[in-house]
Scaffold this active site. Structure first.
Site, PDB file in Angstrom:
ATOM      1  N   GLN A   1      41.817  36.808  37.701  1.00 19.17           N
ATOM      2  CA  GLN A   1      41.643  36.159  36.404  1.00 19.17           C
ATOM      3  C   GLN A   1      42.949  35.587  35.883  1.00 19.17           C
ATOM      4  OE1 GLN A   1      42.685  37.372  33.124  1.00 19.17           O
ATOM      5  NE2 GLN A   1      41.693  35.627  32.135  1.00 19.17           N
TER       6      GLN A   1
ATOM      7  N   CYS B   1      38.551  31.069  32.463  1.00 18.86           N
ATOM      8  CA  CYS B   1      38.763  31.721  33.763  1.00 18.86           C
ATOM      9  C   CYS B   1      37.515  31.742  34.639  1.00 18.86           C
ATOM     10  CB  CYS B   1      39.276  33.135  33.543  1.00 18.86           C
ATOM     11  SG  CYS B   1      38.421  34.045  32.234  1.00 18.86           S
TER      12      CYS B   1
ATOM     13  N   HIS C   1      37.997  38.769  38.219  1.00 25.19           N
ATOM     14  CA  HIS C   1      36.613  38.572  37.770  1.00 25.19           C
ATOM     15  C   HIS C   1      35.697  38.407  38.979  1.00 25.19           C
ATOM     16  CE1 HIS C   1      37.850  38.290  33.728  1.00 25.19           C
ATOM     17  NE2 HIS C   1      37.629  37.019  33.461  1.00 25.19           N
TER      18      HIS C   1
END
Lengths: 339, 339
Positions: free
Chosen positions: B319, B130, B244
């Site tokens: 993510q 990711c 993220h």
């Protein structure tokens, strides 16, 4: 300076003020009297200290008669106005605001790093920005052995740096989010529950760095007396309450073995090594909160620098303690006689 | 490949599996049939797709008869066992696990970066880690104009990377913390409420880098076909749910004007520029969650590099979408005829 001086705390009821009382008590600071000063709004409030109760007084121009050491933590505007008044009244001022940090006549001190920059007669001594103070403790033992040439940092900053109200807003906003309710932030510019955002200090239109980042750069250069040190830093708020984390890559002027760095850091004052590779146990806010020591770990050669001259590490320290109150009290300790 | 292929999702009930259904629906993926496969424990469960209901079937060696494209997201062990079976049955596999990412015969693809590495006949195509996928989208438009020489990264990673149970544990642990109750983490190795910790992947005893960091380094090198690229990265879990963040410093082989970079990034596919200096508005998980685009901002010359050849920026991406399900669906789209 008397062996048991009269101490005043300016901004006693704020997040750092409360911790100043706590640090004075925990470190058994010798004092003959403690005066708590704050805005008119907070005057009359009672605070506990060493088993007794103290009444908060309103800060005025006459507050400093007989005060030997004044610990200021009420913002730069209050410091600019009242620190010179306190100094004129004969107090030595330890100022936690940014007001005097870049004044060449005012030492900017992290005792573990540059206590020697105090000549012994300064009326005002500046306490650094929280990130600079916490990073400073971790960098100093390395820099003494191997001069630092360049720093790259990314921070994971707690709510406490924005004050007690920001800490409460993080808790309240998170509780609302968990209940599925709307929540309008009032202290922070962005939602804080389960969110991160770039530090909310103003952006310098020339460099694109925000005010927090600019402080970290300028203050680390001053604390280490490296006025040209290249420092890159990105300051990010994360939803934690009171301990700042930071990833730091340090380029030295030579290759430094990580084990040598680990030994230097494990022997240094104010630091605790938390670097358990097998157990995957490294510095965390949950273990740094309320602790005087700064935690350091994840010490390794930085694979981003093929020359091998860069080490990288992760540092976490209590923002209200080493990042603020405790460092100020340590400075005050160095003002005591026969220190 | 038929114009409307038969699609199978392996691991349909996991955090990424649910988003695979969502991405197929949202992107109007043409398909004649969708088969949901999972462990025996989840078999029989009903899932909604395009207004209808699908029943989850148990994954077996016979699950892939007639399947044209199999999207795997059930971990590396399942992929290693069943991806070759799916391929032997004639399916083309897009694998979200780490099982084949470093296999030289398997392309590792972020469509915005290196779609051209797919020859058109590979049985298995790997979907990257990711962090590598999200960073890749932001780095590609810059690298095309100015070759990248070196990267330094620090990540702010959400719970979702550890699965739906980790997301629930973050919510439950935070609720307990707010009530002042004890909470024992079961999914994560450390308390997650109002805490951050080094990514819990195992540490390589040679380098000190953890498994997540090693993936980011190896996969970015592969995606950009820069096998020697120096990459330094520190991966940290922060208490956010599913987007993220990452601070990235990029050294180029020449000085790059931040405004030129900003223009390149604002024109690039899969990216949305969020770089409002006056309003202090930059990429945040709260605004990236559920979004297909990766957010990029804080674009500035890195003061840590006196040569001026380094830019730094802050990137946030969902993510579960660009970091996983959506990228896999984009790869699957490129397998369709006349694409």
């Amino acid at each position: 300076m008397p062996a048991a001086p009269v101490i005043a705390i300016v901004g006693a009821t704020g997040a750092v003020g409360v911790e100043l009382l706590g640090s004075l008590a925990r470190r058994n600071f010798p004092l003959s009297q403690l005066r708590l000063l704050a805005s008119k709004r907070s005057a009359g409030r009672e605070m506990r200290f060493r088993g007794g109760t103290l009444i908060v007084e309103e800060l005025t121009e006459n507050s400093f008669d007989g005060v030997d050491i004044a610990l200021f933590s009420a913002g730069a505007t209050i410091s600019r106005r009242f620190a010179p008044i306190a100094a004129a009244a004969g107090a030595r001022v330890v100022d936690n605001s940014s007001a005097f940090r870049m004044d060449p006549a005012v030492p900017l001190v992290v005792p573990e790093v540059n206590a020697d920059t105090m000549q012994g007669d300064e009326a005002i001594i500046a306490n650094p920005n929280c990130v600079a103070a916490i990073a400073g403790v971790a960098l100093a033992p390395l820099h003494r052995a191997f001069p630092i040439r360049r720093l790259q940092m990314a921070t994971y900053q707690a709510a406490s740096g924005a004050g007690a109200e920001a800490m409460q807003e993080l808790r309240d906003g998170t509780a609302a989010e968990l209940r599925g309710e709307a929540f309008e932030p009032k202290v922070m510019p962005h939602p804080y529950a389960f969110n991160i955002f770039s530090h909310n200090a103003d952006i310098d239109p020339q460099t694109g760095y925000n005010g927090e980042e600019s402080k970290v750069i300028a203050e680390l250069r001053r604390i280490f007396d490296l006025p040209q040190l290249p420092v890159g830093v990105t300051c990010i708020r994360v939803p934690i309450l009171r301990a700042h984390g930071m990833a730091i890559s340090i380029e030295f002027d030579q290759v430094v073995d990580p084990q040598v760095a680990r030994d230097l850091l494990s022997d240094a004052p104010g630091l605790r090594l938390v670097d358990d590779w097998a157990g995957n146990h490294f510095p965390m806010p949950s273990e740094a909160t309320g602790q005087e020591d700064v935690l350091v770990g994840r010490i390794r050669t930085d694979l981003g620098d093929p020359s091998g001259r860069t080490l990288t590490l992760f540092v976490v320290g209590d923002q209200l303690l080493k990042g603020a109150a405790q460092n100020a009290v340590q400075i005050a300790e160095s003002l005591l006689p026969a220190h």
